[in-house]
Write a protein that holds these residues in place. Structure first.
Motif, PDB file in Angstrom:
ATOM      1  N   ILE A 181      15.283   0.544  -7.923  1.00 15.00           N
ATOM      2  CA  ILE A 181      14.590  -0.171  -8.992  1.00 15.00           C
ATOM      3  C   ILE A 181      13.092  -0.199  -8.702  1.00 15.00           C
ATOM      4  N   GLY A 182      12.327  -0.566  -9.727  1.00 16.62           N
ATOM      5  CA  GLY A 182      10.881  -0.643  -9.586  1.00 16.62           C
ATOM      6  C   GLY A 182      10.219  -0.253 -10.889  1.00 16.62           C
ATOM      7  N   PRO A 183       8.922  -0.549 -11.032  1.00 20.06           N
ATOM      8  CA  PRO A 183       8.223  -0.246 -12.287  1.00 20.06           C
ATOM      9  C   PRO A 183       8.063   1.250 -12.513  1.00 20.06           C
ATOM     10  N   SER A 184       7.750   1.624 -13.744  1.00 21.98           N
ATOM     11  CA  SER A 184       7.540   3.029 -14.084  1.00 21.98           C
ATOM     12  C   SER A 184       6.457   3.626 -13.201  1.00 21.98           C
ATOM     13  N   GLY A 185       6.692   4.871 -12.769  1.00 18.71           N
ATOM     14  CA  GLY A 185       5.693   5.577 -11.976  1.00 18.71           C
ATOM     15  C   GLY A 185       5.663   5.224 -10.508  1.00 18.71           C
ATOM     16  N   GLU A 215       7.127 -10.923  -1.168  1.00 16.43           N
ATOM     17  CA  GLU A 215       6.552 -11.587  -2.325  1.00 16.43           C
ATOM     18  C   GLU A 215       6.526 -10.673  -3.548  1.00 16.43           C
ATOM     19  N   LEU A 216       6.252  -9.382  -3.323  1.00 15.80           N
ATOM     20  CA  LEU A 216       6.216  -8.432  -4.432  1.00 15.80           C
ATOM     21  C   LEU A 216       7.593  -8.300  -5.083  1.00 15.80           C
ATOM     22  N   THR A 217       8.641  -8.313  -4.258  1.00  9.88           N
ATOM     23  CA  THR A 217       9.999  -8.272  -4.798  1.00  9.88           C
ATOM     24  C   THR A 217      10.272  -9.498  -5.653  1.00  9.88           C
ATOM     25  N   LYS A 218       9.881 -10.645  -5.177  1.00  9.21           N
ATOM     26  CA  LYS A 218      10.096 -11.892  -5.923  1.00  9.21           C
ATOM     27  C   LYS A 218       9.405 -11.839  -7.280  1.00  9.21           C
ATOM     28  N   LYS A 219       8.188 -11.305  -7.306  1.00  8.65           N
ATOM     29  CA  LYS A 219       7.444 -11.227  -8.573  1.00  8.65           C
ATOM     30  C   LYS A 219       8.117 -10.254  -9.539  1.00  8.65           C
ATOM     31  N   TYR A 220       8.586  -9.112  -9.018  1.00  5.06           N
ATOM     32  CA  TYR A 220       9.243  -8.142  -9.885  1.00  5.06           C
ATOM     33  C   TYR A 220      10.528  -8.711 -10.465  1.00  5.06           C
ATOM     34  N   LEU A 221      11.320  -9.359  -9.632  1.00  3.32           N
ATOM     35  CA  LEU A 221      12.586  -9.917 -10.091  1.00  3.32           C
ATOM     36  C   LEU A 221      12.377 -11.057 -11.080  1.00  3.32           C
ATOM     37  N   SER A 222      11.254 -11.755 -10.976  1.00  5.76           N
ATOM     38  CA  SER A 222      10.961 -12.877 -11.892  1.00  5.76           C
ATOM     39  C   SER A 222      10.398 -12.398 -13.216  1.00  5.76           C
ATOM     40  N   GLY A 223      10.094 -11.079 -13.295  1.00 10.01           N
ATOM     41  CA  GLY A 223       9.546 -10.526 -14.538  1.00 10.01           C
ATOM     42  C   GLY A 223       8.041 -10.602 -14.628  1.00 10.01           C
ATOM     43  N   ALA A 224       7.374 -10.865 -13.504  1.00  3.86           N
ATOM     44  CA  ALA A 224       5.907 -10.939 -13.510  1.00  3.86           C
ATOM     45  C   ALA A 224       5.284  -9.605 -13.865  1.00  3.86           C
ATOM     46  N   PHE A 225       5.967  -8.489 -13.569  1.00  2.00           N
ATOM     47  CA  PHE A 225       5.528  -7.167 -14.000  1.00  2.00           C
ATOM     48  C   PHE A 225       6.772  -6.298 -14.121  1.00  2.00           C
ATOM     49  N   SER A 226       6.622  -5.158 -14.839  1.00  3.57           N
ATOM     50  CA  SER A 226       7.782  -4.291 -15.026  1.00  3.57           C
ATOM     51  C   SER A 226       7.317  -2.851 -15.180  1.00  3.57           C
ATOM     52  N   TYR A 258       7.597   0.424  -5.051  1.00  2.68           N
ATOM     53  CA  TYR A 258       6.347   0.096  -5.743  1.00  2.68           C
ATOM     54  C   TYR A 258       5.257   1.026  -5.223  1.00  2.68           C
ATOM     55  N   LEU A 259       4.628   1.740  -6.144  1.00  2.00           N
ATOM     56  CA  LEU A 259       3.538   2.666  -5.808  1.00  2.00           C
ATOM     57  C   LEU A 259       3.923   3.641  -4.689  1.00  2.00           C
ATOM     58  N   GLY A 260       5.130   4.192  -4.779  1.00  2.00           N
ATOM     59  CA  GLY A 260       5.561   5.221  -3.845  1.00  2.00           C
ATOM     60  C   GLY A 260       6.091   4.732  -2.529  1.00  2.00           C
TER      61      GLY A 260
END
Length: 250
Positions: free
Chosen positions: A34-38, A239-250, A219-221
């Motif tokens: 999982i992770g954001p596009s790109g 912390e980055l995982t927590k933000k992604y799972l909370s929907g802070a970014f996608s 995230y970013l490779g």
């Protein structure tokens, strides 16, 4: 056996896509990447069966160990590797031939069965495995292009299974499907993990929550966090995982 990635770096021309990736992908489980596009998810998946090598300007450093053998630098035979590691793409890609010949294609290329009755049995077995046999049994010699999109994706999965792989790679294999067809593919993967190791790229966090046993967050490779689905989803450490799972970014 598992797939082990060691210090993997992938550059495409001047772009550093994968950055020092280290991860072990467990056997007989569904691993969701999982992770954001790109972020490099598909690049990682395509590196696992060396499809990435068809990309212009690509350079690869590091190791990918499949059953203990480094497939990147050992001179592994690509046809045999791709038999062992099947790929189901984002959009179904049936070959321009009949339903039967689509499923039989890989078996013929790999010269797996020297008797026609064995080939027929293999085709039927894998069409049944993906829940397609009862829907198409009376038109197995008709063009695969006449199937619905959902049926075509199950046909492509049957084609991958027919060559008896050890691993199934799925690159957003349900993203082009309607919800009912997508649920059918998800259910198939859950059943198939008893026999195969499944590594699935998904942009849909809900999907990973439903079916993942193991999760890799990128995230970013880079791999930010990985572990069992229970650990990553319920007790993320980064912390980055927590933000992604909370929907802070996608």
């Amino acid at each position: 056996m598992s797939i082990e990635v060691q210090n993997l770096n992938v550059h495409i021309k001047d772009n550093h896509i994968l950055k020092n990736v280290n991860v072990t992908l467990p056997e007989k489980q569904i691993t969701c990447i999982i992770g954001p596009s790109g972020c490099g998810k598909t690049t990682l998946l395509r590196t696992l069966n060396r499809l990435i090598e068809s990309t212009e300007g690509v350079t690869i450093e590091g190791k990918v160990l499949v059953d203990g053998q480094d497939i990147i630098h050992s001179g592994s035979e690509v046809t045999e590797l791709r038999r062992k590691i099947g790929l189901v793409s984002q959009r179904p890609c049936p070959l321009p031939m009949s339903i039967f010949d689509n499923v039989a294609y890989g078996c013929r290329i790999n010269k797996m069965f020297n008797k026609r009755r064995l080939l027929i049995y293999q085709v039927q077995k894998n069409l049944k495995a993906v829940g397609l046999w009862d829907e198409i049994r009376g038109r197995i010699r008709t063009p695969a292009s006449r199937l619905s999109i959902g049926q075509q994706q199950r046909l492509c999965l049957a084609r991958s299974l027919a060559v008896e792989p050890e691993y199934i790679l799925a690159d957003e294999a349900t993203s082009a499907l309607d919800p009912i067809s997508a649920k059918t593919i998800e259910d198939l993967f859950v059943q198939l993990k008893e026999q195969y190791s499944i590594i699935m790229v998904t942009h849909t966090l809900r999907q990973a929550l439903r079916i993942a046993d193991h999760v890799v967050f990128m995230y970013l490779g880079e791999i930010i966090e990985e572990g069992s689905a229970e650990e990553v989803f319920n007790h993320p450490q980064q912390e980055l995982t927590k933000k992604y799972l909370s929907g802070a970014f996608s």
